[in-house]
Design a protein around this motif. Structure first.
Motif, mmCIF file in Angstrom:
data_model
loop_
_atom_site.group_PDB
_atom_site.id
_atom_site.type_symbol
_atom_site.label_atom_id
_atom_site.label_comp_id
_atom_site.label_asym_id
_atom_site.label_seq_id
_atom_site.Cartn_x
_atom_site.Cartn_y
_atom_site.Cartn_z
ATOM 1 N N CYS A 39 20.660 -10.460 -2.738
ATOM 2 C CA CYS A 39 21.734 -10.020 -2.229
ATOM 3 C C CYS A 39 22.746 -9.082 -2.629
ATOM 4 O O CYS A 39 23.328 -8.104 -2.227
ATOM 5 C CB CYS A 39 22.545 -11.405 -1.704
ATOM 6 N N VAL A 40 22.830 -9.470 -4.026
ATOM 7 C CA VAL A 40 23.685 -8.341 -4.826
ATOM 8 C C VAL A 40 23.135 -6.960 -4.946
ATOM 9 O O VAL A 40 23.634 -5.950 -4.862
ATOM 10 C CB VAL A 40 23.822 -8.786 -6.591
ATOM 11 N N ALA A 43 23.530 -5.552 -1.577
ATOM 12 C CA ALA A 43 25.215 -5.096 -1.310
ATOM 13 C C ALA A 43 25.125 -3.983 -2.199
ATOM 14 O O ALA A 43 25.993 -2.943 -1.465
ATOM 15 C CB ALA A 43 25.961 -6.356 -1.809
ATOM 16 N N THR A 47 26.755 -0.728 -0.224
ATOM 17 C CA THR A 47 28.003 -0.088 -0.740
ATOM 18 C C THR A 47 28.062 1.098 -1.218
ATOM 19 O O THR A 47 28.810 2.252 -0.978
ATOM 20 C CB THR A 47 28.517 -1.258 -1.820
ATOM 21 N N ALA A 78 25.746 -1.359 7.732
ATOM 22 C CA ALA A 78 25.694 -2.157 6.343
ATOM 23 C C ALA A 78 25.748 -3.810 6.834
ATOM 24 O O ALA A 78 25.210 -4.416 6.192
ATOM 25 C CB ALA A 78 27.300 -1.889 5.741
ATOM 26 N N LEU A 82 22.746 -6.194 5.220
ATOM 27 C CA LEU A 82 23.483 -7.110 4.561
ATOM 28 C C LEU A 82 22.699 -8.584 5.206
ATOM 29 O O LEU A 82 22.025 -9.526 4.391
ATOM 30 C CB LEU A 82 24.675 -7.544 4.299
ATOM 31 N N TRP A 86 19.972 -10.972 3.361
ATOM 32 C CA TRP A 86 20.478 -12.157 2.958
ATOM 33 C C TRP A 86 19.224 -13.111 3.564
ATOM 34 O O TRP A 86 18.700 -14.078 2.729
ATOM 35 C CB TRP A 86 21.633 -12.714 3.480
#
Length: 341
Positions: A39-40, A43, A47, A78, A82, A86
């Protein structure tokens, strides 16, 4: 061309800033789960794209309306990215955990196989050596007085019976592991099975002054295959008698809870180390350094297969077996489907 280069540099700078922040976050979260890392990472990627688009859009002096359109488009993309990341991150984490557990289980099973071969070889080699020595003594007439000859014959029969039981255990375990066990389920009175098992364990218990205590009433009827159920009860009783010190007590009782019936065998063995409890039903696990049967058991060791067979047979009946320590020893509890009607 110069404007395109400038746009590239601006977008690259914004993305690099986000990328560095993401790298720092991943380093700080290096001990967290795979889902968190995925997930990071996703992201950071999304981003970085958003930061680049926003930076360039602002530098292009777009109108307020056009800038909002660009930002809404990027935000929608986005959000979808995401959400998908996830979802699949969780699936990837679950798959990784399952694969790790499968590998650990395979290593444990393989180690159990190696230990089983080693321990069964030892348990067979010892009586075979004795049988050969006694047979040669009888053949060469080293012993010829009737009393000694009769004793040799008795020992040969005892050792032969022991090896026969060990081979029977191996065959039963192989049927369980191969899925070749076919059960004929009927309504079986548990009290009758326990009564027969107590009669079979009585001689060994009497030789060591161990009291066998059974409840007088309350025995339920279970849905089971009688030969396999008798094997379960017999193995639990003999295991309790073997590991209970002289002048101890083995207690058997049973009952019913809703759709399940339970059978409990409790002894006064002094308890089992907590670290050994999860492995007690593993193949060839005996819970003691010595690989020879304990003294006082008449050599009736089972090669560490008795409890493994119990678990296999109980699970084949859609039941379960557990063990826990008590004040004086340990208590095995078998739960099986109760017969209806």
């Amino acid at each position: 061309m110069r404007d395109l280069a400038l746009i590239f540099v601006m977008a690259l700078g914004a993305a690099l800033g986000i990328g560095l922040a993401g790298a720092l976050a991943l380093r700080l979260l290096r001990h967290r789960s795979i889902t968190v890392h995925v997930c990071v990472l996703l992201a950071v990627t999304v981003t970085a794209v958003v930061a680049g688009v926003v930076t360039v859009a602002q530098a292009m002096f777009l109108s307020r309306h056009d800038l909002q359109v660009v930002l809404l488009t990027v935000a929608a993309a986005a959000a979808v990215s995401l959400a998908i990341g996830w979802y699949f991150g969780r699936r990837l984490a679950a798959a990784a955990i399952w694969a790790d557990q499968a590998r650990e289980r395979e290593r444990r099973i393989e180690k159990g196989r190696r230990d089983l071969v080693a321990w069964v070889s030892h348990d067979l080699r010892t009586p075979l050596a004795g049988l050969r020595a006694m047979a040669e003594a009888l053949e060469d007439r080293v012993v010829d007085d009737p009393t000694t000859v009769a004793e040799y014959h008795r020992r040969i029969r005892v050792q032969t019976d022991r090896m026969t039981r060990l081979v029977d255990d191996l065959f039963e375990l192989s049927r369980i592991n191969a899925g070749a066990l076919r059960l004929s389920l009927t309504a079986v009175p548990l009290g009758e099975v326990v009564s027969d098992a107590l009669a079979g364990a009585a001689p060994l218990a009497a030789a060591r002054r161990i009291r066998l205590v059974a409840a007088e009433s309350g025995w339920p009827t279970v849905l089971a295959s009688e030969p396999e159920l008798a094997r379960v009860v017999g193995n639990l009783l003999l295991n309790a008698v073997r590991y209970t010190p002289d002048d101890g007590t083995v207690r058997v009782d049973a009952g019913r809870e809703q759709d399940d019936a339970w059978l409990a065998v409790a002894d006064t063995c002094g308890g089992i180390p907590e670290e050994d409890l999860p492995r007690l039903f593993d193949v060839a696990f005996r819970g003691e350094p010595a690989r020879t049967p304990r003294s006082g058991t008449n050599g009736e060791g089972s090669g560490g297969l008795g409890l493994a067979i119990v678990r296999g047979l109980v699970e084949a009946h859609d039941g379960r077996v557990d063990v826990q320590n008590t004040t004086e020893g340990c208590r095995f509890v078998v739960r099986l489907p109760a017969a209806t009607g």
